[in-house]
Design an enzyme around this catalytic site. Structure first.
Site, PDB file in Angstrom:
ATOM      1  N   LYS A  44       0.803  -1.226   0.000  1.00 44.00           N
ATOM      2  CA  LYS A  44       0.000   0.000   0.000  1.00 44.00           C
ATOM      3  C   LYS A  44       0.834   1.274   0.000  1.00 44.00           C
ATOM      4  O   LYS A  44       0.290   2.356  -0.192  1.00 44.00           O
ATOM      5  CB  LYS A  44      -0.970  -0.021   1.175  1.00 44.00           C
ATOM      6  CG  LYS A  44      -2.052  -1.052   1.021  1.00 44.00           C
ATOM      7  CD  LYS A  44      -2.959  -0.732  -0.158  1.00 44.00           C
ATOM      8  CE  LYS A  44      -4.071  -1.751  -0.288  1.00 44.00           C
ATOM      9  NZ  LYS A  44      -5.003  -1.407  -1.355  1.00 44.00           N
ATOM     10  N   SER A 265      -2.542 -12.467   4.709  1.00 38.27           N
ATOM     11  CA  SER A 265      -3.140 -12.451   3.365  1.00 38.27           C
ATOM     12  C   SER A 265      -2.180 -13.060   2.345  1.00 38.27           C
ATOM     13  O   SER A 265      -2.602 -13.531   1.291  1.00 38.27           O
ATOM     14  CB  SER A 265      -3.555 -11.032   2.942  1.00 38.27           C
ATOM     15  OG  SER A 265      -2.476 -10.305   2.401  1.00 38.27           O
TER      16      SER A 265
HETATM   17  C1  LIG Z   1      -2.601  -7.261   3.883  1.00 36.60           C
HETATM   18  C2  LIG Z   1      -3.327  -6.966   2.598  1.00 36.60           C
HETATM   19  N1  LIG Z   1      -3.371  -7.901   1.656  1.00 36.60           N
HETATM   20  C3  LIG Z   1      -4.011  -7.708   0.504  1.00 36.60           C
HETATM   21  C4  LIG Z   1      -4.683  -6.539   0.228  1.00 36.60           C
HETATM   22  C5  LIG Z   1      -5.434  -6.388  -1.062  1.00 36.60           C
HETATM   23  O1  LIG Z   1      -4.906  -5.473  -1.967  1.00 36.60           O
HETATM   24  P1  LIG Z   1      -5.859  -4.603  -2.922  1.00 36.60           P
HETATM   25  O2  LIG Z   1      -6.476  -3.541  -2.072  1.00 36.60           O
HETATM   26  O3  LIG Z   1      -4.933  -4.034  -3.948  1.00 36.60           O
HETATM   27  O4  LIG Z   1      -6.893  -5.494  -3.518  1.00 36.60           O
HETATM   28  C6  LIG Z   1      -4.673  -5.549   1.191  1.00 36.60           C
HETATM   29  C7  LIG Z   1      -5.425  -4.324   0.959  1.00 36.60           C
HETATM   30  O5  LIG Z   1      -5.720  -3.547   1.835  1.00 36.60           O
HETATM   31  C8  LIG Z   1      -3.973  -5.756   2.409  1.00 36.60           C
HETATM   32  O6  LIG Z   1      -3.930  -4.820   3.371  1.00 36.60           O
END
Ligand SMILES: Cc1ncc(COP(=O)(O)O)c(C=O)c1O
Length: 322
Positions: A44, A265
């Site tokens: 991010k 994630s």
């Molecule tokens: C830890 C984590 N993984 C994956 C994502 C997903 O990314 P995107 O917002 O680009 O779909 C986020 C988004 O906030 C996240 O904080």
């Protein structure tokens, strides 16, 4: 480059590492892009910088002008990225987030000088989005960049993450990422589709409706990000893989076998990549690129690596770690 004029110049150009040792299919390589190597610790940072630079270009934010306030609903990493960029650029950030977030998350935001506005914990990240939209109407003087609806979010990946992936893995056949705002999938997906056409498959990973993997969302859970609709997400994605919280934690643990300490994630995204590798026709060569959104540090208090798997899975329902 070893000398950077500013920490913000260190955002992007993250490493990709071969983790095929975890692939269930000898013909399918799995390569992981480590976004936790960004200075604020997650993918991010790219989005935060892109949102702020876009607002500066359009005159919504004016560098150097005092008392400019940004407000953003965030499930964690965007808040941290924005807080970091705001600190360096001299803006104030108000982050709207649910009450039940982890201590680490709150502290990380506060250390960059962000103010936290609490939304009801029971409503999760959808509640934070709802509250932020209401606050934006009440406070038109606050700058609301809104990553869920701002094309500068996927653009960060279209212009940065995507080209880096193609540069480091020109024969990529599958791109796998978790779906949160959908910015990563849309930006990288569009770039790769334009360059490689149907030779590349774009695969989203999401938790089942009603279950939570921090940072990710199921599009059936009541909120479809406007960028997903505006940029034709449904047509771009070749498949969606559902990964449950327990599996995410299991694969986060497995990653330590190849020396990677990543957030939950990432375990979900890897589980998706492994399913993708396992589903290929025998002998079909594949190079699966998967995004690790962040490192493991912020999740230590979940006990995800060492605790009893059932207890960790239960606890993750109560507290939003990221
Ligand atoms: C830890 C984590 N993984 C994956 C994502 C997903 O990314 P995107 O917002 O680009 O779909 C986020 C988004 O906030 C996240 O904080």
């Amino acid at each position: 480059m070893t000398l950077y004029p500013s920490v913000l110049e260190m955002i992007g150009n993250t490493p990709m590492v071969d983790i095929s040792a975890l692939s269930p299919n000898p013909s399918a390589r799995i390569l992981m892009k480590l976004e936790g190597q960004n200075p604020g610790g997650s993918v991010k940072d790219r989005v935060a910088l892109s949102l702020i630079e876009d607002a500066e270009r359009s005159g919504v934010l004016v560098p150097g002008k005092p008392d400019q306030v940004l407000m953003e609903p965030t499930s964690g990493n965007t808040g941290i990225g924005l807080a970091l960029v705001c600190r360096v650029r001299g803006y104030t950030l108000k982050a709207v987030m649910p009450t039940n977030v982890s201590v680490e998350r709150r502290q990380l935001l506060e250390l960059w000088g962000a103010e936290i506005i609490e939304s009801p914990g029971t409503e999760g990240s959808n509640g934070a989005v709802r509250m932020a939209r209401e606050l934006a109407v009440e406070h038109p003087e606050w700058v609301f960049l809104y990553q869920y609806g701002n094309p500068a979010n996927p653009r960060a990946h279209y212009e940065g993450t995507g080209p880096e992936i193609l540069r480091d893995c020109p024969d990529v056949t599958h791109f796998v990422a978790g779906l949160g705002t959908s910015g990563t999938l849309l930006g990288v997906g569009r770039f790769l589709r334009e360059k490689l056409g149907d030779k590349v498959q774009i695969c989203a990973v999401e938790p089942p409706a009603g279950e939570m993997v921090d940072g990710l969302r199921n599009l059936d859970d009541g909120y479809i990000p406007p960028i997903f609709e505006d940029l034709g997400g449904a047509e771009l994605l070749n498949r969606k893989t559902v990964v449950r919280p327990r599996e995410s934690i299991e694969w986060t643990r497995r990653l330590t076998e190849v020396g990677i300490f990543a957030g939950i994630s990432t375990g979900a995204a890897l589980a998706g990549a492994v399913k993708c590798a396992a589903s290929l026709p025998p002998g079909e060569e594949a190079s699966i690129v998967v995004v690790s959104a962040d490192g493991g540090w912020k999740y230590l208090s979940t006990g995800a690596w060492t605790g009893d798997l059932d207890e960790v899975t239960e606890r993750a329902k109560e507290i939003i770690y990221f």
